[in-house]
Design a protein around this motif. Structure first.
Motif, PDB file in Angstrom:
ATOM      1  N   MET A   1     112.605  44.936  68.624  1.00 44.07           N
ATOM      2  CA  MET A   1     113.731  44.316  69.332  1.00 44.07           C
ATOM      3  C   MET A   1     114.013  45.041  70.643  1.00 44.07           C
ATOM      4  O   MET A   1     114.216  44.410  71.680  1.00 44.07           O
ATOM      5  CB  MET A   1     114.986  44.309  68.447  1.00 44.07           C
ATOM      6  CG  MET A   1     114.928  43.330  67.303  1.00 44.07           C
ATOM      7  SD  MET A   1     116.451  43.373  66.335  1.00 44.07           S
ATOM      8  CE  MET A   1     117.642  42.840  67.559  1.00 44.07           C
ATOM      9  N   ALA A   2     114.048  46.377  70.592  1.00 45.38           N
ATOM     10  CA  ALA A   2     114.311  47.169  71.800  1.00 45.38           C
ATOM     11  C   ALA A   2     113.215  46.940  72.833  1.00 45.38           C
ATOM     12  O   ALA A   2     113.491  46.811  74.027  1.00 45.38           O
ATOM     13  CB  ALA A   2     114.432  48.651  71.452  1.00 45.38           C
ATOM     14  N   TYR A   3     111.976  46.914  72.378  1.00 45.25           N
ATOM     15  CA  TYR A   3     110.843  46.658  73.278  1.00 45.25           C
ATOM     16  C   TYR A   3     111.034  45.312  73.987  1.00 45.25           C
ATOM     17  O   TYR A   3     110.872  45.218  75.208  1.00 45.25           O
ATOM     18  CB  TYR A   3     109.541  46.671  72.475  1.00 45.25           C
ATOM     19  CG  TYR A   3     108.327  46.310  73.287  1.00 45.25           C
ATOM     20  CD1 TYR A   3     107.652  47.286  74.017  1.00 45.25           C
ATOM     21  CD2 TYR A   3     107.845  45.001  73.331  1.00 45.25           C
ATOM     22  CE1 TYR A   3     106.531  46.967  74.773  1.00 45.25           C
ATOM     23  CE2 TYR A   3     106.729  44.676  74.076  1.00 45.25           C
ATOM     24  CZ  TYR A   3     106.080  45.655  74.800  1.00 45.25           C
ATOM     25  OH  TYR A   3     104.981  45.325  75.550  1.00 45.25           O
ATOM     26  N   ASN A   4     111.379  44.298  73.229  1.00 45.95           N
ATOM     27  CA  ASN A   4     111.577  42.968  73.820  1.00 45.95           C
ATOM     28  C   ASN A   4     112.756  42.926  74.792  1.00 45.95           C
ATOM     29  O   ASN A   4     112.727  42.173  75.758  1.00 45.95           O
ATOM     30  CB  ASN A   4     111.722  41.912  72.730  1.00 45.95           C
ATOM     31  CG  ASN A   4     110.412  41.652  72.019  1.00 45.95           C
ATOM     32  OD1 ASN A   4     109.334  41.764  72.604  1.00 45.95           O
ATOM     33  ND2 ASN A   4     110.497  41.319  70.741  1.00 45.95           N
ATOM     34  N   LEU A   5     113.762  43.749  74.545  1.00 45.08           N
ATOM     35  CA  LEU A   5     114.887  43.827  75.480  1.00 45.08           C
ATOM     36  C   LEU A   5     114.489  44.489  76.802  1.00 45.08           C
ATOM     37  O   LEU A   5     115.031  44.172  77.853  1.00 45.08           O
ATOM     38  CB  LEU A   5     116.045  44.617  74.863  1.00 45.08           C
ATOM     39  CG  LEU A   5     116.893  43.908  73.821  1.00 45.08           C
ATOM     40  CD1 LEU A   5     117.773  44.909  73.084  1.00 45.08           C
ATOM     41  CD2 LEU A   5     117.730  42.814  74.462  1.00 45.08           C
ATOM     42  N   GLN A   6     113.541  45.427  76.754  1.00 41.53           N
ATOM     43  CA  GLN A   6     113.215  46.223  77.935  1.00 41.53           C
ATOM     44  C   GLN A   6     111.933  45.843  78.664  1.00 41.53           C
ATOM     45  O   GLN A   6     111.753  46.213  79.817  1.00 41.53           O
ATOM     46  CB  GLN A   6     113.146  47.702  77.559  1.00 41.53           C
ATOM     47  CG  GLN A   6     114.495  48.359  77.460  1.00 41.53           C
ATOM     48  CD  GLN A   6     115.268  48.290  78.764  1.00 41.53           C
ATOM     49  OE1 GLN A   6     114.791  48.700  79.813  1.00 41.53           O
ATOM     50  NE2 GLN A   6     116.467  47.745  78.696  1.00 41.53           N
ATOM     51  N   LYS A   7     111.041  45.096  78.039  1.00 41.28           N
ATOM     52  CA  LYS A   7     109.724  44.861  78.646  1.00 41.28           C
ATOM     53  C   LYS A   7     109.810  44.134  79.987  1.00 41.28           C
ATOM     54  O   LYS A   7     108.972  44.361  80.856  1.00 41.28           O
ATOM     55  CB  LYS A   7     108.797  44.125  77.686  1.00 41.28           C
ATOM     56  CG  LYS A   7     109.183  42.702  77.387  1.00 41.28           C
ATOM     57  CD  LYS A   7     108.217  42.088  76.391  1.00 41.28           C
ATOM     58  CE  LYS A   7     108.646  40.676  76.066  1.00 41.28           C
ATOM     59  NZ  LYS A   7     107.796  40.077  75.055  1.00 41.28           N
ATOM     60  N   LYS A   8     110.823  43.340  80.185  1.00 39.29           N
ATOM     61  CA  LYS A   8     111.001  42.651  81.470  1.00 39.29           C
ATOM     62  C   LYS A   8     111.374  43.641  82.574  1.00 39.29           C
ATOM     63  O   LYS A   8     110.985  43.482  83.728  1.00 39.29           O
ATOM     64  CB  LYS A   8     112.090  41.582  81.324  1.00 39.29           C
ATOM     65  CG  LYS A   8     112.449  40.871  82.599  1.00 39.29           C
ATOM     66  CD  LYS A   8     113.541  39.850  82.344  1.00 39.29           C
ATOM     67  CE  LYS A   8     114.009  39.216  83.634  1.00 39.29           C
ATOM     68  NZ  LYS A   8     115.124  38.287  83.417  1.00 39.29           N
ATOM     69  N   PHE A   9     112.117  44.677  82.204  1.00 42.31           N
ATOM     70  CA  PHE A   9     112.623  45.632  83.179  1.00 42.31           C
ATOM     71  C   PHE A   9     111.728  46.853  83.341  1.00 42.31           C
ATOM     72  O   PHE A   9     111.756  47.521  84.372  1.00 42.31           O
ATOM     73  CB  PHE A   9     114.041  46.063  82.784  1.00 42.31           C
ATOM     74  CG  PHE A   9     114.973  44.903  82.588  1.00 42.31           C
ATOM     75  CD1 PHE A   9     115.458  44.200  83.681  1.00 42.31           C
ATOM     76  CD2 PHE A   9     115.331  44.484  81.315  1.00 42.31           C
ATOM     77  CE1 PHE A   9     116.293  43.107  83.514  1.00 42.31           C
ATOM     78  CE2 PHE A   9     116.178  43.399  81.133  1.00 42.31           C
ATOM     79  CZ  PHE A   9     116.655  42.712  82.236  1.00 42.31           C
TER      80      PHE A   9
ATOM     81  N   VAL B   1     121.845  46.681  63.123  1.00 44.27           N
ATOM     82  CA  VAL B   1     120.457  46.634  63.604  1.00 44.27           C
ATOM     83  C   VAL B   1     120.423  46.249  65.083  1.00 44.27           C
ATOM     84  O   VAL B   1     119.731  46.876  65.887  1.00 44.27           O
ATOM     85  CB  VAL B   1     119.620  45.660  62.744  1.00 44.27           C
ATOM     86  CG1 VAL B   1     118.284  45.353  63.386  1.00 44.27           C
ATOM     87  CG2 VAL B   1     119.432  46.234  61.344  1.00 44.27           C
ATOM     88  N   GLY B   2     121.196  45.234  65.452  1.00 47.84           N
ATOM     89  CA  GLY B   2     121.252  44.823  66.858  1.00 47.84           C
ATOM     90  C   GLY B   2     121.794  45.919  67.761  1.00 47.84           C
ATOM     91  O   GLY B   2     121.310  46.121  68.877  1.00 47.84           O
ATOM     92  N   ALA B   3     122.779  46.647  67.261  1.00 50.10           N
ATOM     93  CA  ALA B   3     123.372  47.724  68.054  1.00 50.10           C
ATOM     94  C   ALA B   3     122.404  48.896  68.217  1.00 50.10           C
ATOM     95  O   ALA B   3     122.334  49.498  69.290  1.00 50.10           O
ATOM     96  CB  ALA B   3     124.670  48.197  67.408  1.00 50.10           C
ATOM     97  N   ILE B   4     121.663  49.216  67.171  1.00 49.11           N
ATOM     98  CA  ILE B   4     120.684  50.303  67.291  1.00 49.11           C
ATOM     99  C   ILE B   4     119.619  49.914  68.303  1.00 49.11           C
ATOM    100  O   ILE B   4     119.255  50.712  69.174  1.00 49.11           O
ATOM    101  CB  ILE B   4     120.074  50.661  65.921  1.00 49.11           C
ATOM    102  CG1 ILE B   4     121.147  51.244  64.992  1.00 49.11           C
ATOM    103  CG2 ILE B   4     118.917  51.660  66.095  1.00 49.11           C
ATOM    104  CD1 ILE B   4     120.716  51.374  63.535  1.00 49.11           C
ATOM    105  N   ALA B   5     119.114  48.689  68.212  1.00 45.58           N
ATOM    106  CA  ALA B   5     118.116  48.216  69.185  1.00 45.58           C
ATOM    107  C   ALA B   5     118.694  48.254  70.599  1.00 45.58           C
ATOM    108  O   ALA B   5     118.000  48.622  71.551  1.00 45.58           O
ATOM    109  CB  ALA B   5     117.654  46.804  68.834  1.00 45.58           C
ATOM    110  N   SER B   6     119.953  47.917  70.740  1.00 48.38           N
ATOM    111  CA  SER B   6     120.613  47.943  72.050  1.00 48.38           C
ATOM    112  C   SER B   6     120.751  49.356  72.579  1.00 48.38           C
ATOM    113  O   SER B   6     120.575  49.596  73.776  1.00 48.38           O
ATOM    114  CB  SER B   6     121.989  47.280  71.950  1.00 48.38           C
ATOM    115  OG  SER B   6     121.849  45.926  71.574  1.00 48.38           O
TER     116      SER B   6
END
Length: 165
Positions: free
Chosen positions: A34-42, A149-154
């Motif tokens: 999840m974290a990877y998907n949040l950051q891969k664009k940036f 889980v969402g907060a940890i990924a964030s």
């Protein structure tokens, strides 16, 4: 217990959280994805191994452990029918309950406001494993776990953003 001699049980707390997540079908790799998907664009050159390491680092933070233990234990107790009414009904992920989001915000905020904005996106979009948890209709209480889980990924995503900007 004498507070002067109290030592925070870091290892036990970490193992408790990892096991509680595992018992619910969530691994640290799911969170890392999840974290990877949040950051891969940036951060286009980000490597999954780096994100996994950051996820483990975040999962060792006391603030994360404390908040996650409380929420995960409340989900377990609710699933077992051990929470008294009216709390059990209100806690059933009612939109006006908000305590689950409060715990999640405590986690997401450990790397600043970028974690909170990431969490808002994840909570609204329900991506990755949080979608599975949010949609589960198997009699298990997921009031807290999807937000945790969402907060940890964030938080992991925010840690990566800080390092790369």
């Amino acid at each position: 217990m004498n507070n002067k001699n109290f030592k925070f049980p870091d290892t036990a707390a970490y193992e408790f959280v990892i096991q509680a997540l595992k018992d619910r079908g969530v691994t640290y790799e799911d969170i890392a994805e999840m974290a990877y998907n949040l950051q891969k664009k940036f951060v286009p050159n980000i490597q999954m191994d780096e994100v996994k390491k950051d996820t483990i680092d975040v999962l060792h933070k006391r603030e994360v452990l404390n908040n996650a233990m409380v929420g995960l234990e409340l989900d377990r107790l609710a699933t077992e029918g051990k929470i008294k009414e009216p709390l059990e009904s209100i806690m059933n992920d009612s939109g006006v309950f908000g305590v689950d989001e409060g715990i999640a915000l405590n986690i997401a905020n450990i790397y600043g406001t970028i974690g909170i904005t990431n969490y808002g996106f994840v909570d609204r979009e329900k991506t990755g494993v949080t979608k599975k948890l949010d949609e589960a209709k198997d009699g298990t209480s997921n009031t807290f776990i999807d937000d945790i889980v969402g907060a940890i990924a964030s938080a992991v995503s925010a840690k990566i953003a800080h390092r790369n900007n």
